[in-house]
Design a protein around this motif. Structure first.
Motif, PDB file in Angstrom:
ATOM      1  N   UNK A  36       0.827  -1.215   0.000  1.00 38.60           N
ATOM      2  CA  UNK A  36       0.000   0.000   0.000  1.00 38.60           C
ATOM      3  C   UNK A  36       0.861   1.265   0.000  1.00 38.60           C
ATOM      4  N   UNK A  37       1.924   1.257   0.795  1.00 39.47           N
ATOM      5  CA  UNK A  37       2.800   2.436   0.867  1.00 39.47           C
ATOM      6  C   UNK A  37       3.570   2.598  -0.445  1.00 39.47           C
ATOM      7  N   UNK A  38       3.968   1.461  -1.031  1.00 36.65           N
ATOM      8  CA  UNK A  38       4.653   1.500  -2.327  1.00 36.65           C
ATOM      9  C   UNK A  38       3.718   2.079  -3.388  1.00 36.65           C
ATOM     10  N   UNK A  39       2.461   1.653  -3.350  1.00 31.95           N
ATOM     11  CA  UNK A  39       1.457   2.176  -4.277  1.00 31.95           C
ATOM     12  C   UNK A  39       1.214   3.671  -4.041  1.00 31.95           C
ATOM     13  N   UNK A  94       1.795   9.266  -5.619  1.00 37.38           N
ATOM     14  CA  UNK A  94       2.364  10.565  -5.253  1.00 37.38           C
ATOM     15  C   UNK A  94       3.301  11.066  -6.359  1.00 37.38           C
ATOM     16  N   UNK A  95       4.111  10.161  -6.893  1.00 40.03           N
ATOM     17  CA  UNK A  95       5.024  10.530  -7.989  1.00 40.03           C
ATOM     18  C   UNK A  95       4.247  10.922  -9.242  1.00 40.03           C
ATOM     19  N   UNK A 114      11.099   5.611   4.681  1.00 36.40           N
ATOM     20  CA  UNK A 114      11.941   5.128   3.576  1.00 36.40           C
ATOM     21  C   UNK A 114      11.375   5.560   2.229  1.00 36.40           C
ATOM     22  N   UNK A 115      10.053   5.465   2.082  1.00 34.84           N
ATOM     23  CA  UNK A 115       9.452   5.773   0.774  1.00 34.84           C
ATOM     24  C   UNK A 115       9.034   7.234   0.634  1.00 34.84           C
ATOM     25  N   UNK A 116       9.179   8.018   1.698  1.00 34.31           N
ATOM     26  CA  UNK A 116       8.842   9.430   1.595  1.00 34.31           C
ATOM     27  C   UNK A 116       7.349   9.698   1.569  1.00 34.31           C
ATOM     28  N   UNK A 117       6.601   8.920   2.338  1.00 27.62           N
ATOM     29  CA  UNK A 117       5.157   9.152   2.481  1.00 27.62           C
ATOM     30  C   UNK A 117       4.927   9.788   3.856  1.00 27.62           C
TER      31      UNK A 117
END
Ligand code: C2E
Ligand code: MG
Ligand code: MG
Ligand code: MG
Length: 291
Positions: free
Chosen positions: A98-101, A106-107, A138-141
């Motif tokens: 979910x965070x990767x998505x 976001x990108x 880590x993913x910038x969320x």
């Protein structure tokens, strides 16, 4: 006609979501293997603002893509995961995806809050807190774009640990949501003890509340309580235009349900948002006259 009414009361999943006819019981070993083989897939269901029609976020809903049995719904395996001590592993897999998505959206300039369902069992130790804090950093969320939906599925032996961990998550600016409010899995005691940002009125008090006085009383009371406590309110199970219009009349913040969209695969979201915007205009969903 009674049989028909009973049928209509039931949630009829759209084709893509069609539930299997067999209610098979899965065992821990099946599920453990499924997690390892990557058979869990996240679907996402939009949450939209009732006054503007804006898509403010999505809720992550996990499905098990079983090689033989097809799509398995979470009510057939979440409790298995909890009982077998697999829920931390499951939540980590769902949350990571979910965070990767969320990062991919976001990108692509799609600003969305992403909600994940968290089991009370995940809140027994600091593992989950550390995991979600690391994954988002880590993913910038930003944590305020991550909503943690909590349902209490059974009586807790020791409620101090979850309470403390939820409070710490809140201090880190994660958004806390109390799910299925009013079903007995969620309680006034939780509202008193934990600083939730969002309250989700259970679908059982939303669909047809416009025509059923008892449902309506419960819907109104939940809405008023959330308002008094300064929480954002989501109505779940918005299945038709009448449900949607009740939300408008009563000033509910967010709507979620089949009327807006069933859960979908993430690649379909951008296209769906386009068509939703058109639908909001064409069907006068935010400006139309209220019955
Ligand atoms: P929930 O968090 O309350 O999620 C809402 C459920 O209502 C979802 O069922 C959704 O597909 C369904 N729904 C959506 N629109 C409508 C509608 O208009 N009418 C009706 N009647 N239902 C609608 P789903 O996906 O089968 O999930 C069931 C429950 O399983 C969820 O309830 C949640 O408690 C749990 N769950 C789902 N994913 C996860 C997960 O990753 N982790 C954990 N721990 N639990 C999960
Ligand atoms: Mg939920
Ligand atoms: Mg719910
Ligand atoms: Mg539920």
């Amino acid at each position: 006609p009674d049989a028909l009414a009973a049928l209509l009361e039931k949630w009829t999943p759209p084709q893509a979501e069609a539930k299997g006819s067999t209610k098979k019981v899965y065992v821990a070993d099946d599920l453990r293997a499924a997690i390892e083989k990557g058979e869990l897939v996240n679907y996402y269901q939009p949450k939209v603002a009732v006054t503007t029609g804006d898509v403010v976020g999505v809720e992550t809903l996990v499905r098990w893509r079983h090689p033989v049995d097809g799509i398995i719904f979470p009510d057939q395996f979440i409790s298995v995961a909890e009982a077998a001590g697999l829920i931390d592993a499951l939540t980590q897999v769902v949350l990571t995806a979910a965070i990767t998505q969320a990062k991919a959206w976001q990108d692509a300039q799609l600003a969305l809050r992403v909600a994940v369902n968290v089991s009370m069992d995940n809140l027994a130790s600091l593992n989950f807190l550390n995991f979600v804090a690391d994954a988002t950093a880590t993913l910038g969320i930003a944590p305020h774009n991550v909503v943690l939906e909590v349902t209490e599925s059974r009586l807790m032996q020791d409620t101090r640990a979850p309470l403390e961990i939820l409070t710490r998550l809140r201090l880190k600016r994660f958004r806390l949501s109390i799910d299925d409010f009013g079903t007995g899995h969620s309680s006034l005691a939780q509202l008193r003890d934990i600083p939730f940002d969002e309250l989700k009125i259970d679908q059982g008090f939303v669909h047809r509340a416009w025509k059923d006085e008892t449902l309506r009383a419960m819907y109104d009371a939940s809405l008023a309580l959330a308002r008094q406590l300064g929480m954002e309110v989501v109505a779940e199970g918005v299945e038709d235009r009448d449900d949607w219009d009740l939300l408008r009349r009563t000033g509910c913040d967010l709507a979620q349900g089949a009327f807006v969209s069933p859960p979908m695969l993430p690649e379909h979201l951008p296209g769906w948002i386009e068509s939703w915007r058109e639908r909001v205009q064409k069907e006068s969903l935010i400006a139309g006259k209220l019955k």
